[in-house]
Write a protein that holds these residues in place. Structure first.
Motif, PDB file in Angstrom:
ATOM      1  N   ILE A 338       0.870  -1.179   0.000  1.00  0.00           N
ATOM      2  CA  ILE A 338       0.000   0.000   0.000  1.00  0.00           C
ATOM      3  C   ILE A 338       0.903   1.225   0.000  1.00  0.00           C
ATOM      4  N   GLY A 339       0.948   1.928  -1.137  1.00  0.00           N
ATOM      5  CA  GLY A 339       1.859   3.060  -1.270  1.00  0.00           C
ATOM      6  C   GLY A 339       1.161   4.284  -1.825  1.00  0.00           C
ATOM      7  N   LEU A 340       1.953   5.331  -2.031  1.00  0.00           N
ATOM      8  CA  LEU A 340       1.437   6.615  -2.508  1.00  0.00           C
ATOM      9  C   LEU A 340       2.331   7.122  -3.621  1.00  0.00           C
ATOM     10  N   THR A 341       1.729   7.723  -4.637  1.00  0.00           N
ATOM     11  CA  THR A 341       2.485   8.370  -5.702  1.00  0.00           C
ATOM     12  C   THR A 341       1.751   9.630  -6.133  1.00  0.00           C
ATOM     13  N   ARG A 342       2.511  10.621  -6.553  1.00  0.00           N
ATOM     14  CA  ARG A 342       1.937  11.868  -7.047  1.00  0.00           C
ATOM     15  C   ARG A 342       2.170  12.019  -8.543  1.00  0.00           C
ATOM     16  N   ARG A 343       2.535  10.935  -9.181  1.00  0.00           N
ATOM     17  CA  ARG A 343       2.747  11.004 -10.625  1.00  0.00           C
ATOM     18  C   ARG A 343       1.423  11.193 -11.356  1.00  0.00           C
ATOM     19  N   LEU A 344       1.523  11.846 -12.486  1.00  0.00           N
ATOM     20  CA  LEU A 344       0.323  12.090 -13.267  1.00  0.00           C
ATOM     21  C   LEU A 344      -0.305  10.780 -13.725  1.00  0.00           C
ATOM     22  N   ASP A 345       0.539   9.820 -14.086  1.00  0.00           N
ATOM     23  CA  ASP A 345       0.069   8.480 -14.418  1.00  0.00           C
ATOM     24  C   ASP A 345       0.569   7.529 -13.327  1.00  0.00           C
ATOM     25  N   PRO A 346      -0.265   7.204 -12.359  1.00  0.00           N
ATOM     26  CA  PRO A 346       0.196   6.361 -11.236  1.00  0.00           C
ATOM     27  C   PRO A 346       0.645   4.973 -11.677  1.00  0.00           C
ATOM     28  N   ALA A 347       0.169   4.529 -12.840  1.00  0.00           N
ATOM     29  CA  ALA A 347       0.593   3.202 -13.305  1.00  0.00           C
ATOM     30  C   ALA A 347       2.090   3.163 -13.578  1.00  0.00           C
ATOM     31  N   ASP A 348       2.703   4.338 -13.843  1.00  0.00           N
ATOM     32  CA  ASP A 348       4.153   4.374 -14.041  1.00  0.00           C
ATOM     33  C   ASP A 348       4.883   3.892 -12.798  1.00  0.00           C
ATOM     34  N   ARG A 349       4.380   4.281 -11.640  1.00  0.00           N
ATOM     35  CA  ARG A 349       5.006   3.864 -10.378  1.00  0.00           C
ATOM     36  C   ARG A 349       4.881   2.353 -10.190  1.00  0.00           C
ATOM     37  N   VAL A 350       3.730   1.801 -10.534  1.00  0.00           N
ATOM     38  CA  VAL A 350       3.528   0.356 -10.393  1.00  0.00           C
ATOM     39  C   VAL A 350       4.466  -0.391 -11.336  1.00  0.00           C
ATOM     40  N   ARG A 351       4.578   0.094 -12.562  1.00  0.00           N
ATOM     41  CA  ARG A 351       5.498  -0.555 -13.514  1.00  0.00           C
ATOM     42  C   ARG A 351       6.945  -0.426 -13.036  1.00  0.00           C
ATOM     43  N   GLU A 352       7.277   0.707 -12.425  1.00  0.00           N
ATOM     44  CA  GLU A 352       8.640   0.899 -11.920  1.00  0.00           C
ATOM     45  C   GLU A 352       8.954  -0.091 -10.804  1.00  0.00           C
ATOM     46  N   LEU A 353       7.971  -0.340  -9.923  1.00  0.00           N
ATOM     47  CA  LEU A 353       8.177  -1.302  -8.830  1.00  0.00           C
ATOM     48  C   LEU A 353       8.331  -2.721  -9.359  1.00  0.00           C
ATOM     49  N   GLY A 354       7.738  -3.009 -10.491  1.00  0.00           N
ATOM     50  CA  GLY A 354       7.829  -4.355 -11.051  1.00  0.00           C
ATOM     51  C   GLY A 354       8.949  -4.515 -12.053  1.00  0.00           C
ATOM     52  N   ASP A 355      10.031  -3.752 -11.872  1.00  0.00           N
ATOM     53  CA  ASP A 355      11.159  -3.833 -12.802  1.00  0.00           C
ATOM     54  C   ASP A 355      12.013  -5.062 -12.482  1.00  0.00           C
TER      55      ASP A 355
END
Length: 454
Positions: A338-355
């Motif tokens: 359970i996290g937080l992101t302020r990116r315009l496209d939050p899916a970018d953060r999810v993809r970044e975590l799944g690198d």
């Protein structure tokens, strides 16, 4: 032949038979008596040492008492050896980090300074206090005034030298403990300092020289301050890294906003050009231009909405997205982040975590926009605080909880937010299927048909 003759004949013939029977019975009785005598003799020989029943009973009681005493002695000896063993285990634990952590537990902080500079200053003040104690001779004391060759001055000189030797030995032990203190041996290092003081005092018992309790306390404070100072430095490094990551995310967010603005401008120019071309086009081309204008108007509206959302998030520093994701291939079932992101496209953060840092990509269960995203994130964290996997570092936002429980919490804390319970785990499931197919190709058919034969 007359009856009398017959009777006489029977008597003559029967006499030997009766004699034989009588002889046999007499022999059998004699044999029985001999067997009985032999049995009695054997019993007498077996129990010849028993003078009387009372004496034998007393002997058996003595044997029982002796065995009971032996058992009592063994138990007492075991308890003594067990106590020695437990003491040695604790002493060994002081020098073995794994045993130390198991035996002495987690270190609890003694100070609450806000930053590393305060810890650093406290360490300097503590060392100045130690120096003053050594200078005014309150670090170690010689309680007996000795006389050497009739001279008290020589006796004092001897005491001073012995005090210096005791302090040098104790300080070396303390310096070694301070230099090697770590998160998993801090309590053991405290015990090591206390034991060093005790052993040095025992060696100096003949000279009646003792290290004072206050000097010991100052050394323990130095150890605690140093350990907590290092832990504070590590926490500050992690905070700076988190701030740098947030700054990078903020810069990326600003770039996304700039790109959204540029995209809106581009669609605006294309739309104006299409309208200009439509005004000059022939009648048979008006339909195509109108269709193109409608598509451009839709793209322009989407780009404008995207820019407005980015601009609003820039103005509201607490707005953002709370995401809830899982990865059963990497962390197993019933583990969510359970996290937080302020990116315009939050899916970018999810993809970044799944690198490349994890074997499989994450599944997304919810991405919730909130004007106060930190408050929503904190509320969800508090909801599952007892199931937090890493209870030491709260920046590791993983919780051992079922998807159903998370869905219920989201329903209470963010009513109306969409939530997806399905766990796709595509790469993980495809990997399992591929591995099972490889095993099926390798295993003999009869083993696959009858697995119980393996």
């Amino acid at each position: 032949m007359t009856g009398g003759q017959i009777f006489a004949l029977v008597c003559i013939v029967g006499f030997p038979v009766w004699a034989l029977i009588g002889t046999y019975l007499a022999w059998k009785q004699v044999r029985r008596r001999k067997i009985a005598e032999a049995s009695v003799k054997a019993m007498e020989e077996k129990y010849a040492s028993i003078v009387s029943e009372e004496a034998e009973l007393q002997r058996l009681r003595d044997v029982a008492n002796s065995v009971s005493q032996d058992i009592s002695n063994l138990r007492s000896s075991y308890n003594e050896k067990k106590a020695i063993f437990d003491r040695l285990v604790k002493e060994v634990a002081i020098f073995d980090e794994k045993l130390a952590f198991a035996e002495m537990g987690v270190y609890e902080p003694h100070f609450d300074y806000t930053d590393s500079e305060q810890y650093k200053q406290a360490i300097l003040d503590n060392r100045e206090t130690q120096k003053r104690m050594v200078s005014n001779k309150s670090a170690a004391v010689a309680r007996t005034e000795w006389t050497v060759s009739g001279s008290k001055a020589k006796g004092q000189t001897m005491n001073n030298r012995n005090v210096k030797l005791a302090l040098r030995a104790f300080n070396n032990e303390c310096d070694a403990a301070v230099a090697n203190v770590r998160w998993n041996n801090a309590n053991a290092m405290e015990k090591r300092i206390v034991n060093a003081r005790q052993q040095i005092d025992n060696l100096n018992a003949t000279n009646d020289i003792h290290i004072t309790d206050e000097y010991l306390r100052q050394k323990l404070v130095e150890l605690q301050l140093t350990h907590e100072y290092r832990e504070k430095l590590k926490a500050e490094r992690e905070e700076r890294a988190e701030m740098a990551r947030a700054a990078r995310e903020e810069q990326k967010f600003l770039r996304d906003m700039e790109r959204a603005e540029e995209e809106e401008d581009r669609y605006q120019r294309l739309l104006e050009k299409a309208r200009s071309d439509a005004s000059k086009a022939a009648a048979d081309q008006i339909g195509a231009y109108n269709e193109k204008i409608q598509l451009l108007e839709k793209d322009l509206a989407d780009a404008h909405a995207k820019f407005e959302r980015a601009q609003a998030m820039a103005e509201k520093t607490r707005s953002g997205y709370v995401y809830i994701i899982s990865n059963i291939g990497s962390f197993g079932e019933e583990v969510v982040k359970i996290g937080l992101t302020r990116r315009l496209d939050p899916a970018d953060r999810v993809r970044e975590l799944g690198d490349a840092s994890v074997p499989f990509v994450f599944d997304t269960h919810a991405i919730i926009y909130s004007d106060d995203a930190p408050a929503l994130e904190r509320a969800l964290h508090n909801e599952f605080q007892k199931t937090r996997i890493n209870a030491q570092n709260f920046r590791k936002e993983f919780f051992r909880v079922s998807i159903d429980e998370v869905e219920q919490a989201v329903g209470r804390l963010a009513p109306g937010a969409p939530f997806f319970k399905d766990v796709e785990a595509q790469e993980y499931r495809e990997t399992l299927a591929r591995r099972n197919a490889m095993l099926a190709a390798v295993e003999p058919p009869e083993l696959l048909a009858f697995p119980e034969a393996i």
